[in-house]
Every structure is written in structure tokens, then in C-alpha cells.
Design a protein around this motif. Structure first.
Motif, mmCIF file in Angstrom:
data_model
loop_
_atom_site.group_PDB
_atom_site.id
_atom_site.type_symbol
_atom_site.label_atom_id
_atom_site.label_comp_id
_atom_site.label_asym_id
_atom_site.label_seq_id
_atom_site.Cartn_x
_atom_site.Cartn_y
_atom_site.Cartn_z
ATOM 1 N N ARG A 15 -18.261 58.154 -75.654
ATOM 2 C CA ARG A 15 -17.410 58.053 -74.467
ATOM 3 C C ARG A 15 -18.212 57.790 -73.215
ATOM 4 N NH1 ARG A 15 -11.843 58.889 -75.117
ATOM 5 N NH2 ARG A 15 -11.581 59.734 -77.190
ATOM 6 N N SER A 18 -13.808 50.614 -71.555
ATOM 7 C CA SER A 18 -12.893 49.495 -71.296
ATOM 8 C C SER A 18 -12.341 49.520 -69.888
ATOM 9 C CB SER A 18 -11.752 49.542 -72.302
ATOM 10 O OG SER A 18 -11.060 50.761 -72.165
ATOM 11 N N ARG A 19 -13.177 49.967 -68.951
ATOM 12 C CA ARG A 19 -12.674 50.021 -67.580
ATOM 13 C C ARG A 19 -13.178 48.844 -66.743
ATOM 14 N NH1 ARG A 19 -14.122 56.279 -66.803
ATOM 15 N NH2 ARG A 19 -16.116 55.370 -67.379
ATOM 16 N N MET A 20 -12.282 48.344 -65.916
ATOM 17 C CA MET A 20 -12.683 47.368 -64.918
ATOM 18 C C MET A 20 -13.121 48.168 -63.687
ATOM 19 S SD MET A 20 -9.660 44.582 -65.290
ATOM 20 C CE MET A 20 -9.084 44.119 -66.944
ATOM 21 N N VAL A 49 -14.119 45.945 -72.280
ATOM 22 C CA VAL A 49 -12.930 45.302 -71.695
ATOM 23 C C VAL A 49 -12.620 44.028 -72.464
ATOM 24 C CG1 VAL A 49 -12.152 44.005 -69.667
ATOM 25 C CG2 VAL A 49 -13.102 46.292 -69.391
#
Lengths: 440, 245
Positions: free
Chosen positions: A20, A60-62, A78
Motif C-alpha cells: 500500500r 492509483s492516485r492522480m 493509474v
């Protein structure tokens, strides 16, 4: 967990983890022999490591977007389709996109993917400003053309073997609509197809669907597709009201593994002939939406199941420009004589090559699928030889069966990359089934 | 059209973030409340970038019940929808040994969530509108030896939600009870969960959004759980007490 690439060949039992954060990832890397895996869209064994496959889809964060320059900072997991969904309505589109939108940012960098505009714009790496890479000791290095340029150079196209890509900054391009002005040029044979693509060097996008089973005069007959992003002025009145809205696509799903007779030689030959005739009737200009133009196969979920339970091997090579006509003819003849191959084969003009182990070089690339059978694996070995004879090389993101010797004959960079990995202690910290097979 | 803000209590959890993304995709501003909220900055940016809605972060400790009112006072606006996903599974064995550990599980799953929703309920009632969503658990439907400390707290929370719904019916405020079965999250990572009974956080989020839109009262995320729990509840206690399920 049993894993494979998109081609479903080979399959391997892999120990996986899903870290994570950096601390969890560091702990996972300490086991050694690690390879990062995104959405599993490379075809062969690039993202498999029986000892230590690291699932990066949780990253998967912008993180940031500069509306002046179109620069997006995002984590490696992403998915490209999410980038399109978020930014196309704001007038931005990926500067380079492969043939599926289900790839992750990390995968696009690791394979240094190219798109239909490679002849003009280069590969994805040309639009990457920096990459954060976690190295063998768990340290994170931000590399770019100025900082740690060697790491940057070899991470683009490095198939995840230089470390785990955590996040990156890359530039999108401005567009005025979600539509593409497509021009379809039917080419009755290989020479005509290559002529058409040479004549269209100024087109932003160019690609050819090629009938890999046609023979004689018609050998290499193709539908050459050229495209430009449609300006707002190019749209009719209804589309101008909502230039970024396209109609909902019908989604299909392949519900099971098809028995191999469905894609046997006779039906394949008939399908290809029909496809060509149908396409040739649609010659000329038309307006198509981005999803249909760039990602025709994404509308068919699990299309990789059509080749049956044993899976398929994708073959993609590039031949240098001066050897392209001769070499492509030899490849197509071998494929057509064997009467096998895929219902979708692609021929494309590539521009000059770029970074590290990146695949493209100036010339022509051919890509197609083969169901995995003994006969086809022998055919593929034969195709490898033709490529080597013409000074060509192979796309690692597609490969699942090449030999160590073939890679070295095709690509002098392989030895360099292997040495560099040893010097920087990337071996044995990072390894994939593919890197072990190819001795990278 | 502006959509009502959605407050997520427990905004760091996988389920909480999935619910936030789901509502943000529909144009709702989001308020994420969690411990050490500053650590959610990357998630805040992500939701803002993808969905172009305002996302605010708020420090929130469910056990610090004295601070609940201040948390709500500090929000940019009283939300239209509040979702409480706070919970703590704990270790059953530890809860049996250590009363403090047991109390922490009880307070985190019942006292804290109930009190913050109670505070919100009063404010929603005064306004005359709003939806409260409590994510409880099927574990609250019958105490089992494997997790009855956690289960009993969830049972209390479920009963609280039911009473709150009863009180606010006809006052413009709706209360939804969501009963996920197993969910694949950080909390359950490494547990061997049956695939047919295990939902992804995104499924929980979809079912929350649907339940809010349709003003449902009690929803099972996977319908099969209604059947499973129906059977488990129907077993006579004299038999149940000797079973190991």
C-alpha cells in the motif's frame, strides 16, 4: 496465485503481494527477485515473477495537474482509461497511447509504449518528465533527463528491471474534441501499403490493418488508417454543443475459451478477406470517436479468450527502413504459407528510436497473434530468423518465447543492460520470468 | 445543479474511500473525516483531480466523543449525506483476555459511531433533511464464538440505526443500514475468504449510493448474505451453542 500475461501463455504460479505504501513495498522488495505488475497487459511473462510479483494496482492516485502545460503527476497504478475519463472533458488527451486503455502508467513507462503517432512524436517516454523509482535498497530516486539521467534512460523500456516505478510526471496534449478525422486508404498489396504510409508521414496518426493471409499479388494488402484530432470547426452542429461527448459503446464479452476450430485457417482466411473488402468500401474520410479509433478491441472484454485455453503468443518486430519492404514480404509469405495468424495484424511506420531498451527504431513494425501450438511455435522461430536476417528487433512487452541467443543477435543493447543491472545491484533484486529466460 | 456534500466518517478505510470516489464521480463535494487527516492529502488531490469536486479533510477520532460536535461545527457546510464506516475488528482472543482491548472494540463499533450519528441526526432533524448511512455488519445478527465482542457491538449499532430511523421517519431524515458481508480490504488482507461471499470495496460503495438514492432502509451488499444470515438466525440456540461456525 496462478498468473499470466494478456496472451495467457505462459502461466506460472507466482507469490504476490499488494503493498500500500513505500514501507510495505520496501518490505516486499527485501525478498528479492521482484517484478512490479500493473494491469497484466503485457502479453508474455514480463510481469511474472514466481518468487515475488508485486501488484501495484493499489498505487492509483492522480497527484497533480498543471492546466497550463497539461502535465499530470500520477502513481504508477493509474490506468490510462481513467486519465482519458478525467481529462478529455477538459480538453486533454494522452500524447501517446498504446492500443488498449487498460494499461497502467507504470506499465507504459516500463515498456516505453508507442502509438499510432510514433513516426511523428516518438514513444511515451518522450512525454515523461520524471520518474520516481524504488531501487534495490528501498531508496527512492527521482530521475529525469537532468537528474540521474542514466536511471531515467534505462527505466524507459526497461521492463521494470531497474526498480519499481512509483510515480511519474507526463504531459498530455491539447485537443478540441473527442473525435478523430479518419482517412481510410485501401492498399491492394504490401508496396501500396508502405507507399501510403510513407506519403502520410505528416499525418498525426497512421496505422495499417494488414491481411496476413492474402497471397500472390494481394500479399500484404492493407487498410491504411490515417487520423487527425478533429478541431471544433470540423464538427457538425450537434457535436459542437458537446465536443467531448461520444455515444456509449456497446460492450461485448467473450464468455468462454473458444475451441480452436473457430479460428482455424479457413475461417481466418475468410474473415480477413471479408474485413478487407468491407473496409475498402469505406474508403475516404469519416469522423470516428476516440474510443473506436484508438481502442477497437477494448470493446470486446476478455478478447484474449478467443484463442482457446492454451493462449496465444504475440509477435511484434521492427525492421529497419531500408530492409522493410524485403523483410516484411518474407515475413508475410512465411505466415501466409503456414495459413495461420490472427484476425488482427498491424503494420506501422515507426520513427527514430529513443531510450535504453526501448523497442522502436526507424522502420516498419508488424504485430500479430498466434494461438499457441507446436506448429506455431516453430513458425515463430522461423519468423525470428527472418527478422534477424534483416537487422530487426523484438518488442519485449509482447514476447513470451524468444531465446536468449535471439535477443542478443537482435539487440546489442541487451548485454549492456545486463551489465548495468549487475553493476547497480539491480540483479538479483529485480527479475521477471522474462528476464530470467532472456538473461537480462 | 449542485449536489449535497457527503461526509465520510472513517475516510481512510478502503470502504470509506471507495464511497467517497463513488459520490464524487456523481458530482458531490466530499468531506473526509479520519484520524491524522493530513495523511489523506494524496487521496484528496486524486478525488479532486478526477472528479472536479471540492474535497476537505477533517481530523476525527471516533473515540473522542467530546470532540464530535466541534468536528461538525468545523465542516465547510452541514453535509446532506453522512456515511459512517468506522469500525475495528480487533482480535477475539485478545478481547477475551484484555478488558481494555474489548472495550476498544465495543466503543469503536458502537459507542463512537452511534454518538457521532446521533449528533448529526439532531442537526439533520433541525434542518428537516438529510440521509444518514451506518455501515454495520452481518456479524451483529447473531453472536458467534469467533467474534462476539465485535459482533455484539455491531448488533448494538444496528439496533441504534433502526431506532434512529424510526424516530426520524416523517421528519425528512432517512437512515440507511448497510450490512456488508466479507469485504476484501486491508482489514481482511491475508484472510481466506470465500469469493462468492466477499465483496470489493467498490461494490459496497455502489450499494451505499443505490441505497441512498432509493431511500432503502436495510441493505445487504451481496444479497446471498440475507439468505446466509436467515439460516444462521433460524438455528435453535440449543443447537447453535454447540456449533462451530
Amino acid at each position: 496465485m496462478m498468473l499470466s500475461g494478456w496472451g495467457r501463455f505462459p502461466r506460472q504460479e507466482c507469490r504476490t503481494s499488494r503493498p500500500r505504501d513505500e514501507a510495505e513495498l520496501r518490505a516486499a522488495l527485501a525478498q528479492g527477485g521482484a517484478i512490479a505488475r500493473g494491469n497484466g497487459r503485457s502479453y508474455g511473462d514480463s510481469a511474472l515473477s514466481p518468487r515475488n510479483t508485486v501488484d501495484m494496482r493499489g498505487w492509483s492516485r492522480m497527484l497533480d495537474f498543471e492546466p497550463d502545460t497539461g502535465r499530470l503527476v500520477a502513481e504508477a497504478g493509474v490506468v490510462l482509461g481513467d486519465v482519458v475519463a478525467a481529462f478529455l472533458p477538459r480538453g486533454w488527451f494522452p500524447s501517446v497511447t498504446p492500443g488498449t486503455k487498460f494499461v497502467t502508467l507504470g506499465g507504459m513507462i516500463a515498456a516505453d509504449v508507442h502509438g499510432k503517432n510514433h513516426h511523428r512524436d516518438g514513444s511515451f517516454g518522450a512525454f515523461v518528465d520524471w520518474i520516481d523509482v524504488m531501487g534495490p535498497d528501498g531508496e527512492v530516486t527521482r530521475c529525469s533527463r537532468d537528474e540521474s539521467p542514466d536511471l531515467f534512460h534505462w527505466t524507459l523500456g526497461g521492463m521494470g528491471l531497474t526498480g519499481v516505478i512509483l510515480r511519474a510526471a507526463f504531459r498530455l496534449r491539447r485537443v478540441e474534441s473527442a473525435w478523430i478525422r479518419q482517412t481510410m486508404v485501401p492498399a491492394p498489396g504490401l508496396d501500396a501499403a508502405i507507399d501510403a504510409m510513407e506519403a502520410a508521414r505528416d499525418s498525426t496518426y497512421s496505422v495499417a490493418w494488414i491481411d496476413c493471409l492474402s497471397r500472390g499479388e494481394a500479399l500484404g494488402r492493407s487498410l491504411v488508417m490515417l487520423g487527425e484530432h478533429a478541431a471544433w470547426d470540423d464538427l457538425d452542429r450537434t457535436r459542437r454543443d458537446a465536443p467531448f461527448v461520444i455515444p456509449e459503446r456497446r460492450r461485448l464479452r467473450v464468455p468462454m475459451d473458444l475451441p480452436s476450430v473457430v479460428l482455424g485457417g479457413a475461417s481466418l482466411r475468410a474473415f480477413n478477406a471479408l474485413y478487407y473488402r468491407n473496409g475498402a468500401r469505406k474508403r475516404g474520410e469519416s469522423l470516428v470517436d476516440w474510443d473506436g479509433f484508438f481502442y477497437p478491441l477494448d470493446a470486446i472484454h476478455d478478447w484474449n479468450r478467443i484463442y482457446g485455453r492454451r493462449g496465444f503468443a504475440q509477435f511484434q518486430c521492427v525492421l529497419p527502413l531500408d530492409a522493410s519492404r524485403h523483410g516484411m514480404r518474407a515475413l508475410l509469405r512465411a505466415i501466409s504459407d503456414a495459413g495461420t495468424g490472427s484476425f488482427l495484424a498491424v503494420l506501422k511506420r515507426l520513427g527514430p528510436g529513443g531510450a535504453g531498451m526501448s523497442f522502436p527504431m526507424e522502420g516498419y513494425t508488424l504485430a500479430l497473434d498466434f494461438p499457441v501450438t507446436e506448429a506455431n511455435l516453430r513458425l515463430l522461430d522461423g519468423l525470428d530468423r527472418i527478422v534477424l536476417d534483416h537487422g530487426g528487433r523484438f518488442y519485449l512487452a509482447k514476447d513470451s518465447r524468444m531465446t536468449r541467443a535471439t535477443l542478443r543477435r537482435a539487440d546489442p543493447r541487451a548485454d549492456l543492460f545486463q551489465r548495468l543491472r549487475q553493476e547497480l545491484r539491480m540483479t538479483p533484486s529485480f527479475a521477471s520470468a522474462q528476464s530470467e529466460r532472456l538473461g537480462l | 445543479m449542485t449536489r449535497p456534500a457527503v461526509l465520510i466518517l472513517g475516510g481512510r478505510s478502503d470502504i470509506g474511500l471507495a464511497i467517497a470516489r463513488r459520490f464524487a464521480a456523481d458530482g458531490h463535494p466530499i468531506q473526509l473525516a479520519a484520524r491524522d487527516a493530513a495523511g489523506l492529502e494524496a487521496d484528496r488531490r486524486d478525488i479532486e483531480l478526477r472528479h472536479r469536486v471540492a474535497v476537505s479533510l477533517h481530523d476525527f477520532d471516533v473515540l473522542d466523543t467530546g470532540s464530535h460536535a466541534a468536528l461538525l461545527d468545523g465542516l465547510p457546510a452541514l453535509p446532506g449525506i453522512a456515511v459512517c464506516v468506522v469500525g475495528l475488528m480487533g482480535e477475539q482472543a485478545e478481547s477475551e483476555r484484555d478488558p481494555l482491548a474489548a472495550a476498544r472494540v465495543m466503543r469503536s463499533n458502537y459507542e463512537g459511531p452511534a454518538l457521532i450519528l446521533a449528533e448529526l441526526a439532531n442537526r439533520f432533524e433541525a434542518r428537516g433533511s438529510g440521509t444518514l448511512v451506518g455501515v454495520s455488519s452481518v456479524a451483529g445478527e447473531r453472536g458467534r464464538r469467533k467474534n462476539y465482542v465485535y459482533g455484539s457491538a455491531k448488533a448494538g449499532f444496528t439496533a441504534f440505526l433502526s431506532g434512529l430511523r424510526n424516530r426520524l421517519a416523517g421528519k425528512g431524515v432517512h437512515v440507511v443500514t448497510v450490512l456488508p458481508g466479507f469485504v476484501a480490504t486491508r482489514m481482511t488482507a491475508g484472510m481466506d475468504l470465500p469469493a462468492k461471499l466477499t465483496a470489493a470495496p467498490e461494490e459496497v460503495a455502489a450499494s451505499v449510493e443505490r441505497a441512498v438514492a432509493r431511500a432503502r432502509d436495510v441493505v445487504y451488499v451481496r444479497p446471498v448474505w440475507a439468505l446466509v444470515m436467515g439460516i444462521i438466525r433460524a438455528i435453535p440456540e440449543s443447537r447453535f451453542k454447540r456449533m462451530d461456525i
